[in-house]
Scaffold this active site. Structure first.
Site, PDB file in Angstrom:
ATOM      1  CB  ALA A  60      13.660 -47.960  20.557  1.00 29.79           C
ATOM      2  CD  GLU A 122      17.017 -53.654  24.296  1.00 32.77           C
ATOM      3  OE1 GLU A 122      17.503 -54.101  25.342  1.00 32.77           O
ATOM      4  OE2 GLU A 122      17.608 -52.834  23.572  1.00 32.77           O
TER       5      GLU A 122
HETATM    6  N1  T1G Z   1       9.776 -45.236  25.085  1.00 34.94           N
HETATM    7  C1  T1G Z   1       8.716 -44.421  25.241  1.00 34.94           C
HETATM    8  N2  T1G Z   1       8.341 -43.893  26.450  1.00 34.94           N
HETATM    9  C2  T1G Z   1       9.089 -44.234  27.519  1.00 34.94           C
HETATM   10  C3  T1G Z   1      10.209 -45.086  27.426  1.00 34.94           C
HETATM   11  C4  T1G Z   1      10.543 -45.600  26.144  1.00 34.94           C
HETATM   12  N3  T1G Z   1      11.591 -46.386  25.958  1.00 34.94           N
HETATM   13  N4  T1G Z   1      10.727 -45.216  28.676  1.00 34.94           N
HETATM   14  C5  T1G Z   1       9.962 -44.477  29.488  1.00 34.94           C
HETATM   15  N5  T1G Z   1       8.989 -43.873  28.805  1.00 34.94           N
HETATM   16  C6  T1G Z   1       7.965 -42.972  29.342  1.00 34.94           C
HETATM   17  C7  T1G Z   1       7.077 -43.641  30.370  1.00 34.94           C
HETATM   18  O1  T1G Z   1       6.003 -44.336  29.744  1.00 34.94           O
HETATM   19  C8  T1G Z   1       6.609 -42.445  31.165  1.00 34.94           C
HETATM   20  O2  T1G Z   1       5.619 -41.806  30.371  1.00 34.94           O
HETATM   21  C9  T1G Z   1       7.820 -41.525  31.170  1.00 34.94           C
HETATM   22  O3  T1G Z   1       8.625 -41.926  30.046  1.00 34.94           O
HETATM   23  C10 T1G Z   1       8.649 -41.653  32.430  1.00 34.94           C
HETATM   24  O4  T1G Z   1       8.954 -43.046  32.567  1.00 34.94           O
HETATM   25  C11 T1G Z   1      16.278 -50.043  19.735  1.00 34.94           C
HETATM   26  C12 T1G Z   1      14.500 -51.994  20.635  1.00 34.94           C
HETATM   27  C13 T1G Z   1      13.994 -45.203  31.758  1.00 34.94           C
HETATM   28  C14 T1G Z   1      14.153 -46.496  33.919  1.00 34.94           C
HETATM   29  O5  T1G Z   1      12.890 -50.780  28.074  1.00 34.94           O
HETATM   30  O6  T1G Z   1      12.705 -48.591  32.194  1.00 34.94           O
HETATM   31  O7  T1G Z   1      15.596 -49.566  22.916  1.00 34.94           O
HETATM   32  O8  T1G Z   1       3.742 -41.983  32.029  1.00 34.94           O
HETATM   33  O9  T1G Z   1       7.723 -43.294  34.739  1.00 34.94           O
HETATM   34  O10 T1G Z   1      10.476 -44.315  36.763  1.00 34.94           O
HETATM   35  O11 T1G Z   1      17.435 -52.002  20.280  1.00 34.94           O
HETATM   36  O12 T1G Z   1      11.091 -45.509  32.048  1.00 34.94           O
HETATM   37  O13 T1G Z   1       5.132 -39.899  31.892  1.00 34.94           O
HETATM   38  O14 T1G Z   1       3.554 -40.488  30.004  1.00 34.94           O
HETATM   39  O15 T1G Z   1       9.227 -45.147  33.859  1.00 34.94           O
HETATM   40  O16 T1G Z   1      12.196 -42.527  36.046  1.00 34.94           O
HETATM   41  C15 T1G Z   1      14.356 -50.307  25.785  1.00 34.94           C
HETATM   42  C16 T1G Z   1      11.988 -48.464  29.506  1.00 34.94           C
HETATM   43  C17 T1G Z   1      13.433 -49.880  24.695  1.00 34.94           C
HETATM   44  C18 T1G Z   1      13.446 -48.713  29.091  1.00 34.94           C
HETATM   45  C19 T1G Z   1      12.866 -44.360  33.782  1.00 34.94           C
HETATM   46  N6  T1G Z   1      14.258 -49.412  26.902  1.00 34.94           N
HETATM   47  N7  T1G Z   1      11.883 -47.366  30.446  1.00 34.94           N
HETATM   48  O17 T1G Z   1      12.044 -44.730  34.871  1.00 34.94           O
HETATM   49  O18 T1G Z   1      10.234 -42.971  34.662  1.00 34.94           O
HETATM   50  S1  T1G Z   1      13.514 -50.946  23.289  1.00 34.94           S
HETATM   51  C20 T1G Z   1      13.481 -49.733  27.985  1.00 34.94           C
HETATM   52  C21 T1G Z   1      12.233 -47.559  31.762  1.00 34.94           C
HETATM   53  C22 T1G Z   1      14.992 -50.546  22.593  1.00 34.94           C
HETATM   54  C23 T1G Z   1      16.682 -50.936  20.852  1.00 34.94           C
HETATM   55  C24 T1G Z   1      15.533 -51.504  21.584  1.00 34.94           C
HETATM   56  C25 T1G Z   1      11.995 -46.391  32.665  1.00 34.94           C
HETATM   57  C26 T1G Z   1      13.278 -45.616  33.015  1.00 34.94           C
HETATM   58  P1  T1G Z   1       4.437 -40.978  31.127  1.00 34.94           P
HETATM   59  P2  T1G Z   1       8.964 -43.699  34.024  1.00 34.94           P
HETATM   60  P3  T1G Z   1      11.258 -43.600  35.699  1.00 34.94           P
END
Ligand code: T1G
Length: 681
Positions: A60, A122
């Site tokens: 998300a 999450e």
């Molecule tokens: N939402 C919005 N932006 C995100 C994002 C996300 N989930 N994940 C990454 N970004 C942005 C980040 O801020 C950065 O932005 C760019 O993407 C590159 O990220 C519904 C409720 C996937 C392992 O917790 O762990 O799903 O700085 O630098 O090092 O039930 O991003 O370029 O402007 O980290 O290659 C659960 C969080 C959400 C995963 C990639 N998901 N993201 O790492 O790139 S809640 C997470 C990460 C959810 C559901 C529930 C990492 C990555 P900018 P990055 P990376």
């Protein structure tokens, strides 16, 4: 466009397309819902779902967490996919996390490329799955595996995912593999929500709750995740989904979720490569580490693990090759932990060379002076290769060293916290003459080591060391007033610190803090209460773990035990200073140490040493063990509010007006009704 659809024969292709990580927002939710209807209207026999760019989906879109979510809601979209007569196949690569993995769980069949990492992270942002993860995952992989993965947020590789039944196949071309599946067979696959998760005795869930509290003390989301996995045993799927959604929305508004989101985005903003994109500097194709002691070995090991060849230069009287032995031990540990393969370890080890002087390092772009082993650092500077940056951890000597350097602009200060255990922190402390390329090289060093970079704004002023110094002073004051190291450390661990200030000092070495105090002697206000207990400890040679005893004793190098000498010294100094001792409660200890930290942080911000409250938060979370789920010291201070912080300081100032003098920034925020995060110079 966020969701592309096309058909070839009776196969439909649906691709997620919201760069850079296919975060699932309203556009994708709507696009998926339309795609289900489209596939049914077209009479297709399968839909292959994939993601464009470098990954399937990061889940998300967490940028709008806490804000009202427009329909369609993700659980409904996933149910629509799962219950469609047209079976969907997930063909993932790169990463399938959070809602991205939940999307896969709603599909009838799951294939991933070997590079895919899959998980429900999450809890790391203070929430739980909100679209069926806690209800479908146990049904697919079993309760035990779900209890191992969901409360910890641990991701698995594609191979592990196949081994536990989370996915069906691993293939280099998941889409092509999906095209070959037999449609009739696919249609007979049972939807995950109709599988049975099995049953476990309640003691197993109690044990999981205790383990989660031990690993993530004070954090709510892991506990709620366990509750919902337990629910999945008995409750009909749709009812479990309702419970999960309620918990997700509730947690989404929690202080812990706000704090963890704050840190998530602050960390990424700090690492942003564009911060120095217009500054020319050489790549770090080789680095010299000056000082072959324990810290020098840790820095060298971290660089070798990052694939950077290292020359370790002996600079003083450290025993020959002791560093290489130390590095070998760290590689052996990394192998036992499975952090790298034998052949990678061998290649990394082979990239280490030892030298007796700087000349032996050859034409390196960067020399890191770990300020160990004494030695003639001026001599090292004069032998610095042309163009090389000299990054010193001797933050109080940056300008003195710069004056001795062939080019003062190439000297920069660096404060490395936990360089060999990312994600640690690298504070860049420029000197008066430090050039842009030298700052950029230090920034690149942080990126190479996976450390969070924070740039001090005032030459020669270190943010982290100043915060630690004030925190230690507050802890030692409480000790002299009547508490024990154990009570203080316990109080701060209960707050959420990884460890208490006394145990932390025993690891870093009391001599480090002692050296800091000596540097402050010349400028310390003579009227400020001084706590001499730590000086007495150093005089007795009690420097911490490395001498077998510091604030605690470590019999046989094992765990910490009380040392009665510490209490005796504190009592003696208290009597000498005519201190009326008292027995602080844990809450009073926390109150004093946290207010001391907040007040110092506010002064650091007010004086312009730190660029923002967020930078101070990064330093405390990634450099000093402040609990991530409280967002860092300034984010935490904002949860108290400036007025409450000011009141607390004023009450303590009645005891000691000098030590507890409220920062002007705190007063300013309280008067103007500003948060610390919003304060600007
Ligand atoms: N939402 C919005 N932006 C995100 C994002 C996300 N989930 N994940 C990454 N970004 C942005 C980040 O801020 C950065 O932005 C760019 O993407 C590159 O990220 C519904 C409720 C996937 C392992 O917790 O762990 O799903 O700085 O630098 O090092 O039930 O991003 O370029 O402007 O980290 O290659 C659960 C969080 C959400 C995963 C990639 N998901 N993201 O790492 O790139 S809640 C997470 C990460 C959810 C559901 C529930 C990492 C990555 P900018 P990055 P990376």
């Amino acid at each position: 466009m966020t969701v592309h659809t096309r058909r070839e024969g009776t196969t439909g292709y649906v691709e997620l397309d919201t760069p850079p990580v296919n975060a699932i927002g309203p556009g994708i939710r709507k696009g998926l819902l339309d795609a289900v209807a489209w596939a049914e209207a077209e009479g297709l026999d399968r839909v292959i779902l994939s993601g464009r760019g470098r990954m399937f989906s990061a889940g998300a879109d967490i940028r709008n967490f806490g804000a009202p979510l427009p329909e369609p809601y993700l659980p409904d979209v996933l149910n629509r996919i799962e219950r469609s007569p047209v079976p969907w196949i997930a063909a993932a690569h790169g990463a399938a996390l959070g809602g991205g993995l939940e999307l896969m769980l709603a599909c009838r069949y799951r294939i991933a490329a070997p590079d895919t990492r899959l998980g429900l992270p999450e809890v790391s942002i203070g929430v739980i799955s909100g679209a069926g993860g806690t209800q479908r995952l146990p049904r697919l992989v079993g309760l035990e595996k779900a209890l191992e993965l969901v409360p910890t947020g641990r991701a698995v590789t594609a191979e592990e995912a196949r081994a536990i039944g989370l996915i069906d196949e691993v293939d280099a071309d998941p889409v092509a593999f999906a095209e070959l599946t037999n449609a009739e067979w696919l249609g007979m696959k049972v939807p995950v929500s109709e599988l049975n998760s099995g049953e476990l005795p309640s003691e197993v869930f109690e044990a999981a709750r205790r383990a989660a509290e031990a690993d993530m003390p004070g954090q709510i989301a892991p506990q709620r995740a366990i509750d919902l996995i337990e629910v999945s045993q008995h409750m009909p799927f749709d009812d479990g989904l309702i419970q999960e959604r309620a918990a997700f929305l509730d947690l989404g508004h929690s202080a812990q979720s706000k704090a963890l989101n704050h840190v998530f985005f602050a960390e990424r903003a700090a690492r942003a490569p564009e911060r120095f994109e217009n500054t020319p500097r050489p790549g770090l194709d080789r680095v010299a580490v000056l000082g072959a002691g324990a810290f020098g070995s840790a820095v060298a090991f971290a660089l070798l693990m990052a694939g950077v060849p290292v020359t370790l230069v002996k600079t003083g009287d450290e025993p020959p090759c002791s560093a290489a032995t130390g590095i070998d031990r760290q590689f052996d540990l990394a192998l036992r932990q499975g952090r790298l393969s034998e052949e990678t370890a061998a290649a990394r080890r082979a990239a280490l060379t030892l030298a007796g002087d700087m000349a032996g390092a050859g034409p390196v772009p960067l020399a890191i002076d770990t300020a160990e082993g004494g030695g003639d650092r001026a001599g090292l500077l004069s032998a610095l290769p042309p163009g090389a940056v000299f990054a010193t951890t001797a933050l109080h000597e940056i300008d003195r060293l710069a004056r001795r350097a062939p080019d003062p602009g190439r000297v920069v200060g660096v404060h490395l916290c936990a360089p060999d255990q990312p994600p640690g922190l690298l504070e860049i402390v420029p000197g008066m003459a430090t050039s842009g390329p030298a700052r950029a090289t230090a920034f690149d060093l942080a990126g190479t080591l996976g450390l969070i970079p924070v740039l001090s704004q005032l030459p020669g002023h270190a943010i982290g060391r100043r915060l630690l110094s004030r925190y230690a002073e507050a802890a030692e004051t409480v000790l002299m007033d009547g508490s024990t190291p154990w009570e203080v450390d316990e109080a701060m661990v209960t707050f959420g610190f990884a460890m208490g200030p006394f145990e932390a000092q025993d690891i870093s070495g009391l001599d480090l803090a002692h050296a800091e105090r000596r540097l402050q002697d010349a400028t310390r206000d003579p009227n400020r209460r001084y706590i001499p207990v730590a000086d007495r400890m150093v005089d007795l040679g009690k420097l911490g773990r490395k001498t077998g005893a510091g604030w605690y004793r470590y019999p046989g190098g094992g765990g910490k035990v009380d040392d009665p000498i510490v209490a005796d010294l504190a009592l003696e100094e208290a009597r000498y200073a005519k201190v009326e001792r008292c027995d602080y409660t844990a809450e009073e200890i926390r109150h004093r140490l946290l207010l001391a930290l907040i007040n110092e942080a506010a002064d650091i911000l007010y004086e312009g040493v730190a660029a923002s409250a967020t930078d101070v938060d990064l330093i405390t979370v990634f450099g000093q063990g402040f609990p991530r789920w409280r967002g860092g010291v300034m984010h935490y201070a904002d949860t108290l509010g400036p007025a409450k912080v000011l009141d607390g300081l004023r009450t303590l100032a009645a005891e000691d007006p000098l030590v507890w003098k409220p920062s002007p920034l705190i007063k300013d925020c309280a008067v103007r009704g500003l948060s610390f995060a919003d304060w600007r110079r």
